[in-house]
Enzyme design. Structure first.
Site, PDB file in Angstrom:
ATOM      1  N   ARG A  78     -49.403  68.284  14.526  1.00  0.00           N
ATOM      2  CA  ARG A  78     -49.634  69.672  14.734  1.00  0.00           C
ATOM      3  C   ARG A  78     -49.296  70.041  16.291  1.00  0.00           C
ATOM      4  NH1 ARG A  78     -54.661  73.437  15.604  1.00  0.00           N
ATOM      5  NH2 ARG A  78     -53.825  75.472  15.466  1.00  0.00           N
ATOM      6  N   HIS A 100     -50.961  80.055  14.274  1.00  0.00           N
ATOM      7  CA  HIS A 100     -51.316  80.009  12.833  1.00  0.00           C
ATOM      8  C   HIS A 100     -50.024  79.841  12.011  1.00  0.00           C
ATOM      9  CE1 HIS A 100     -55.361  81.807  14.002  1.00  0.00           C
ATOM     10  NE2 HIS A 100     -55.620  80.709  14.046  1.00  0.00           N
ATOM     11  N   GLU A 137     -52.681  73.514   6.069  1.00  0.00           N
ATOM     12  CA  GLU A 137     -52.146  73.145   6.888  1.00  0.00           C
ATOM     13  C   GLU A 137     -51.503  71.814   6.937  1.00  0.00           C
ATOM     14  OE1 GLU A 137     -54.896  75.394   9.428  1.00  0.00           O
ATOM     15  OE2 GLU A 137     -53.307  75.938  10.607  1.00  0.00           O
ATOM     16  N   ARG A 156     -63.073  85.207  21.044  1.00  0.00           N
ATOM     17  CA  ARG A 156     -62.230  85.894  21.790  1.00  0.00           C
ATOM     18  C   ARG A 156     -61.846  87.185  21.743  1.00  0.00           C
ATOM     19  NH1 ARG A 156     -57.542  81.806  19.681  1.00  0.00           N
ATOM     20  NH2 ARG A 156     -59.321  80.848  18.536  1.00  0.00           N
ATOM     21  N   ASN A 202     -54.163  66.369  14.008  1.00  0.00           N
ATOM     22  CA  ASN A 202     -54.163  67.789  14.543  1.00  0.00           C
ATOM     23  C   ASN A 202     -55.190  67.889  15.765  1.00  0.00           C
ATOM     24  OD1 ASN A 202     -54.917  70.347  14.932  1.00  0.00           O
ATOM     25  ND2 ASN A 202     -55.437  71.033  12.904  1.00  0.00           N
TER      26      ASN A 202
END
Ligand code: AMP
Length: 390
Positions: free
Chosen positions: A84, A173, A377, A234, A7
């Protein structure tokens, strides 16, 4: 099958070597501060203590090289590598075995996620060179969202411009939303095809996903992961006019402005305290009004987006909380659930105070169920790798 899950983030690379059947994790670790003068390499085996050392990582190639070197010192075998990939763009609605054509497509869409795809592609390239006999599988964060209808993914901009340059909502996501929604259906004992679910991935980056019959029908992130909810740093949704106004006031470039929107906004910008919800909780408890406002805004936005997805799907059977804040913050979950009275949601405070397990936190008579499901994940990436080439 033993799968190495890689990842690669913008300046980090995490990895896990796990058995897809038993879910046993043999080794895991991370390379931090890639691209800085000095980086940190952390590695642990069989659930043992993490060993760390300082190593310079000039780029993602050097990071994955260090990981593979460490794994070669062990007796563990690797049967396949799952990667990923943040952005699959318009090319991928599913995971794919990496060949030259897939590699070219990952690079073609890289301008949509330049901070991620290039590093991820570099890591794949190195793995392919080092172990040409091993399959590499790319698992895209965006592919789960490719089932969104046109009405949900289209921006109200000149259509010819958007079509020409593939400007649309892609979301993020997706691997997490896919995992927790499938797990939620299992916990409810119902086929996912019969369920309307809303998954709230609330971490440092946050997004919400509406899942009807197992398929994503809308999500809060967009062309980039900047929009939707206010996040750690963000800004989330913003009137584009504000961008020009602030740029003119401060005489700054678009790059400087984007740096503010990505790294200095969100709950950090509002609170002036931290991007970490633990710090915000502590500051708010001591009476810091801006920290409280940041928390209140975040909870309000989650509730507002969830409400819009209830409308979009004409109902909801269950709402899922996951990721750092969703899994750990009972106060945030409770504050958000306060908004769900109109859905007949009732939270069980005892269940809501548990941590680290898949759990229903609504009462048995709650009309709409609410679950906390720790995301995984890595497991999805490993399982996809097995499904495609095991
Ligand atoms: P993630 O991006 O999923 O790794 O989530 C990271 C974020 O989860 C951190 O920045 C914190 O804001 C949040 N977090 C982690 N643990 C807790 C906790 N116990 N209470 C509140 N927030 C937490």
């Amino acid at each position: 099958m033993n799968v190495l899950v890689v990842n690669a983030g913008s300046s980090s690379l995490k990895y896990q070597l796990l058995d897809t059947d038993t879910r046993e994790v043999f080794a895991k670790g991370n390379c931090e501060r890639i691209g800085s003068e000095m980086g940190i390499f952390g590695h642990s085996e069989n659930g043992g203590t993490k060993q760390t050392e300082e190593v310079p990582f000039p780029d993602h190639r050097s990071a994955i090289a260090r990981v593979l070197e460490e794994l070669e010192k062990t007796d563990f075998t690797i049967d396949g590598i799952g990667h990923r990939i943040v952005q699959g763009g318009w090319h991928f609605d599913d995971s794919a075995v990496v060949d030259d054509e897939v590699m070219a497509k990952i690079l073609e869409v890289a301008p949509l996620a330049p901070l991620h795809n290039y590093g991820e592609a570099a890591a794949i390239e190195y793995c392919r060179e080092k172990y040409p006999e091993l399959p590499n599988v790319a698992v895209f964060d965006t592919s789960f969202h490719m089932t969104m209808p046109e009405v949900a993914y289209t921006y109200a901009l000149p259509k010819d411009v958007c079509d020409k340059y593939h400007v649309r909502k892609y979301g993020a996501h997706g691997t997490s939303h896919r995992y927790v929604s499938a797990r939620c259906a299992e916990l409810m004992g119902k086929p996912i095809e019969e369920l309307k679910l809303i998954s709230c991935h609330m971490g440092n980056g946050s997004s919400i996903c509406a899942i009807d019959g197992g398929k994503c029908v809308d999500t809060s992130m967009g062309f980039t992961p900047l929009v939707g909810l206010p996040m750690g740093t963000r800004c989330g949704d913003l009137d584009a006019g504000v961008i020009q106004f602030i740029m003119n006031k401060y005489g700054i470039s678009i790059d400087e402005m984007l740096n503010i929107l990505n790294k200095k906004s969100g709950v950090l910008g509002v609170s002036g305290v931290s991007s970490d919800f633990r710090d915000l909780d502590a500051a708010a408890a001591e009476g810091n009004d801006r920290a409280q406002l940041a928390l209140d805004m975040f909870h309000y936005w989650v509730a507002k987006v969830v409400g819009s997805y209830v409308a979009a799907m004409n109902g909801v059977d269950a709402i899922i909380f996951t990721a750092g804040v969703g899994e750990n913050s009972k106060s945030s979950r409770a504050a958000i659930a306060e908004y769900f009275g109109y859905l007949g949601v009732k939270i069980d405070p005892v269940a809501n105070s548990k941590r680290g397990e898949d759990i229903m936190i609504s009462t048995p008579d709650s009309k709409v169920k609410v679950f906390v499901i720790p995301t995984n994940e890595e497991l999805v990436i490993a399982r996809d790798t097995k499904a495609i080439c095991g």
